[in-house]
Design a protein around this motif. Structure first.
Motif, mmCIF file in Angstrom:
data_model
loop_
_atom_site.group_PDB
_atom_site.id
_atom_site.type_symbol
_atom_site.label_atom_id
_atom_site.label_comp_id
_atom_site.label_asym_id
_atom_site.label_seq_id
_atom_site.Cartn_x
_atom_site.Cartn_y
_atom_site.Cartn_z
ATOM 1 N N UNK A 15 85.184 44.421 96.298
ATOM 2 C CA UNK A 15 84.081 43.522 95.985
ATOM 3 C C UNK A 15 83.277 43.938 94.775
ATOM 4 N N UNK A 18 85.103 42.730 91.846
ATOM 5 C CA UNK A 18 85.242 41.293 91.792
ATOM 6 C C UNK A 18 84.136 40.677 90.960
ATOM 7 N N UNK A 19 82.990 41.299 91.010
ATOM 8 C CA UNK A 19 81.849 40.792 90.259
ATOM 9 C C UNK A 19 82.202 40.735 88.787
ATOM 10 N N UNK A 23 82.425 37.048 87.335
ATOM 11 C CA UNK A 23 81.172 36.726 86.669
ATOM 12 C C UNK A 23 80.961 37.615 85.468
ATOM 13 N N UNK A 29 70.766 41.157 89.940
ATOM 14 C CA UNK A 29 71.125 41.715 91.231
ATOM 15 C C UNK A 29 72.539 42.268 91.215
ATOM 16 N N UNK A 30 73.426 41.566 90.522
ATOM 17 C CA UNK A 30 74.832 41.955 90.520
ATOM 18 C C UNK A 30 75.005 43.353 89.949
ATOM 19 N N UNK A 33 75.019 45.859 92.612
ATOM 20 C CA UNK A 33 75.986 45.764 93.699
ATOM 21 C C UNK A 33 77.141 46.714 93.459
ATOM 22 N N UNK A 34 76.842 47.939 93.366
ATOM 23 C CA UNK A 34 77.912 48.898 93.132
ATOM 24 C C UNK A 34 77.730 50.072 94.068
ATOM 25 N N UNK A 331 83.231 50.560 106.053
ATOM 26 C CA UNK A 331 82.366 49.498 105.558
ATOM 27 C C UNK A 331 82.975 48.832 104.338
ATOM 28 N N UNK A 338 86.137 40.684 104.673
ATOM 29 C CA UNK A 338 85.315 39.497 104.906
ATOM 30 C C UNK A 338 85.155 38.693 103.633
ATOM 31 N N UNK A 339 84.914 39.376 102.539
ATOM 32 C CA UNK A 339 84.686 38.623 101.308
ATOM 33 C C UNK A 339 85.978 37.979 100.828
ATOM 34 N N UNK A 342 86.490 34.983 103.449
ATOM 35 C CA UNK A 342 85.370 34.089 103.638
ATOM 36 C C UNK A 342 84.768 34.320 105.011
ATOM 37 N N UNK A 343 83.553 33.869 105.176
ATOM 38 C CA UNK A 343 82.889 34.134 106.447
ATOM 39 C C UNK A 343 83.194 33.002 107.419
#
Lengths: 380, 348
Positions: A15, A18-19, A23, A29-30, A33-34, A331, A338-339, A342-343
């Motif tokens: 994940x 993936x950012x 993107x 915020x991104x 996310x590391x 985790x 999940x990502x 999809x949820x």
């Protein structure tokens, strides 16, 4: 995250990467996310909790003394990050450390000048790394098997060299490597050495073509070969570097002890690998950063020192570090699953979520149950 | 995107909980002994008994004696050691103890040389350091509590042999470790000197054999002794491997009551043989007493009663008075004799 530009397939499964792929223009915020930021947060939490629990934690003298305890691990961890990113492993580092220190001790006992002895030890360790590299890159043995063999082999040589003898009485100029402080500061010399080398290794990994080749080998070795990357030569190089660094760690450890026995540093390889993996280096290769690995070493050091100050038994400390490692991998993998899927409210996701809630509940229960007396004594 | 943020936050919360519980576990093992920083009254001293490793019945037995001394002295003794007998782990642990400024350290060293800088650092920080069981090389400790000396052990072996044969004496043989083993050879020299004395004239030493501290070899050597010397009464085995193997050989040959075994060993390994009278008695030091004396010695230094210099004298509770020898050691005493009356008091 140059890895993502090399291989989007591997990057898409993580994940954090993936950012970058999805993107190109990062939101504020991104950027956070590391995994590294997560480690930063954990380090801050560890500092806050530890300094709340014991007045001896935020003490320059104490931190200085304890930081030196982790520098041999750090020196071996730097090349280990390279090796794990290529999808390989080196189990022999601690044995190589012992071989280097023992060889130096034997020469010192024969009244050889300490620096010549140290240089010879370093050379032997580098040769050990060369042997690993040869077995893995040229003979094409699996790294796990090859280094498991040399793990026993190097330690065996250490015992043959030194037997039941010990090297001792090293001159102060040498023990400075492990016991000395940078003049005018409280910072141990070994910490300074590690910091400089960490920057060098970080720059090589993230800012050079050599570093990008390391990621490309880890993502897809065959593709890298077809793309003209000198895979065998690069593998050889990083194992030689690993041997050299293990030797350097051996010198620092022998200097810190002021002596050498052939069992010196036994078992450190597992902590080295733990630190790298907790730092977000994917054991399957292709993913990882040097800052992450360094932060995780810092985290392990702070948590261990904090627990030591609270007189937590050694076994419990190991359980705590082990749980930290398992949970970090768990985790990451759950978040990835999940990502990717999809949820959705299917049974699998619900079962996973339930399992998580149970684990957290157990941990929180354990936390409050075990801490009740400490809370009382700390907060009044 | 948002989902990712959510999971990262979720992960952070999870990791936080682990970390907290990791720190929280501080409470579980040691709350009975409050951490010096937070809750101990300033006057109450906290010492740490550091074994080579945890989970070793030998060291646990020493800890029972140490706790007894702690109760008598009104101090706290923590029992903290590495999981494995490894100097690196022991040093990391000691550094955390030095950082807490505990009142004193009693260390059984995993590596006599590697612990010198750590011991020096502790002493420099004003923390008294006493070693027990396994010493730290020069400079790293103030006092070594020695569990036994060569003369005492050698004497005890011959005394036990005579005790077993009775005043009429008889033939004995020695089953040692290896021919090069320095400890065993020193003890055997003492035994030979003793045997030449008139009070032991009735004891006749047939031979000395070596079992190499290997169970099978020792067993075979004991068998050979029994076969070669039909009049043999006592096998003296000053090694824990040899004494157990010799006792098994006697048992297997159904010679209980005819051939006896004695020597050095540990109670748990020899309990059955002592009870079946194959080993009427054997020697070792009293391990709980070793822990007890260590804490008294440490307290004498930490409380300023003595400096820890040669010639200093202090009283160690029920064990009586001790004087520090010129080589900065104190000797626990004569070896302790284990027989079937006392063996059940010991568990190590």
């Amino acid at each position: 995250m140059k890895a993502s530009t090399v291989s989007s397939t591997a990057a898409a499964s993580q994940p954090a990467n993936q950012i970058n792929v999805n993107a190109p223009r990062k939101s504020f915020l991104a950027r956070f996310q590391r995994w590294e930021w997560m480690l930063v947060a954990l380090v801050v939490i560890a500092i806050v909790i530890n300094s709340r629990l014991t007045p001896y934690f935020l003490n320059a003298q104490n931190l200085s003394r304890t930081s030196a305890d982790f520098m041999e691990l750090g020196l071996m961890m730097l090349p280990m990050v390279f090796i794990i990113i290529t999808g390989n492993i080196d189990l022999s580092v601690a044995s190589n450390l012992g071989m280097c220190a023992s060889f130096m001790a034997v020469l010192w006992n024969l009244h050889v000048n300490i620096w010549i002895a140290a240089g010879a030890g370093l050379a032997l360790a580098t040769l050990g790394g060369l042997l690993n590299g040869f077995l893995i890159a040229k003979v094409k043995l699996p790294a796990l098997v090859a280094t498991l063999g040399t793990y026993a082999f190097f330690r065996g040589i250490a015992y043959v060299l030194l037997g039941d003898q010990a090297g001792r009485g090293y001159p102060p100029a040498f023990t400075y490597l492990g016991q000395g402080k940078i003049p005018g500061t409280l910072i141990p010399f070994s910490v300074g050495l590690f910091a400089v080398l960490a920057v060098v290794f970080g720059l090589v990994l993230h800012r050079t073509t050599f570093g990008r080749y390391i990621f490309s080998i880890g993502n897809n070795e065959n593709a890298s070969i077809y793309a003209g990357v000198q895979v065998a030569r690069i593998k050889m190089t990083i194992y030689i570097v690993s041997g050299f660094m293990a030797g350097l760690a051996g010198l620092v450890l022998a200097a810190r002890f002021g002596s050498t026995r052939p069992d010196i540093g036994t078992g450190l390889e597992l902590t080295v690998i733990t630190a790298a993996v907790l730092g977000g280096v994917d054991i399957n290769g292709g993913i990882g950063t040097m800052p992450g690995a360094v932060l995780s070493l810092l985290l392990i050091g702070l948590v261990r020192f904090g627990m030591g100050l609270k007189n937590v038994q050694d076994q419990v400390q190991s359980i705590a570090i082990g749980s930290l490692l398992i949970l970090s991998i768990l985790l990451a993998s759950v978040a990835r699953t999940i990502s990717a899927s999809g949820l959705k409210f299917n049974w699998r996701n619900i079962a996973t979520a339930a399992a998580f809630i149970i684990v957290f509940a157990a941990f929180f229960f354990f936390f409050f149950w075990s801490r009740a007396p400490v809370l009382k004594s700390v907060f009044g | 995107m948002k989902r990712n943020t959510f999971y990262i936050v979720l992960s952070a919360v999870a990791m936080l909980s682990i970390l907290l519980s990791a720190c929280g576990t501080a409470a579980t093992p040691t709350t009975s002994a409050p951490a010096p920083a937070t809750s101990a009254p300033a006057a109450k001293r906290t010492y740490v008994l550091v074994p080579k490793n945890l989970g070793n019945p030998y060291f646990d037995a020493a800890n029972t004696g140490a706790q007894k001394a702690a109760t008598e002295l009104g101090v706290t003794v923590l029992y903290q050691g590495p999981t494995t007998a490894d100097a690196t782990a022991q040093i990391t642990m000691l550094n955390a103890l030095i950082a807490q400024k505990v009142s004193g350290l009693a260390i059984s060293a995993d590596d006599a040389d590697a612990l010198v800088p750590t011991g020096q650092a502790a002493i420099a920080a004003g923390i008294p350091v006493v070693t027990w069981d396994s010493n730290i090389a020069k400079g790293g400790t103030q006092l070594f509590v020695n569990q036994a000396d060569t003369q005492g052990i050698g004497d005890s072996q011959v005394q036990m042999a005579l005790q077993i044969t009775g005043p009429d004496g008889g033939e004995i043989a020695i089953l040692s470790a290896t021919a090069q083993a320095p400890n065993q050879n020193a003890w055997i020299e003492v035994m030979k000197t003793d045997l030449a004395k008139p009070e032991y004239a009735k004891l006749k030493l047939d031979t000395i054999v070596y079992g190499n501290d290997d169970d099978t070899t020792s067993y075979n050597q004991a068998l050979a002794l029994i076969k070669t010397y039909p009049a043999l009464k006592v096998i003296v085995a000053p090694t824990s491997v040899g004494i157990a193997a010799a006792a098994r050989a006697v048992k297997d040959q159904n010679l209980t009551g005819k051939v006896f075994v004695t020597g050095l060993g540990t109670p748990n390994a020899l309990r059955d043989y002592v009870k079946s009278n194959i080993i009427p008695e054997f020697a070792l030091w009293n391990v709980p007493d070793l822990g007890y004396l260590t804490i008294y010695a440490l307290d004498a230094i930490a409380s300023g009663k003595i400096k820890g210099n040669p010639g200093d004298t202090f009283t160690a509770g029920t064990l009586g008075s001790y004087t520090i020898a010129p080589d900065n050691t104190i000797l626990l005493g004569k070896p302790f004799i284990f027989n079937k009356d006392v063996i059940d008091k010991f568990n190590f």
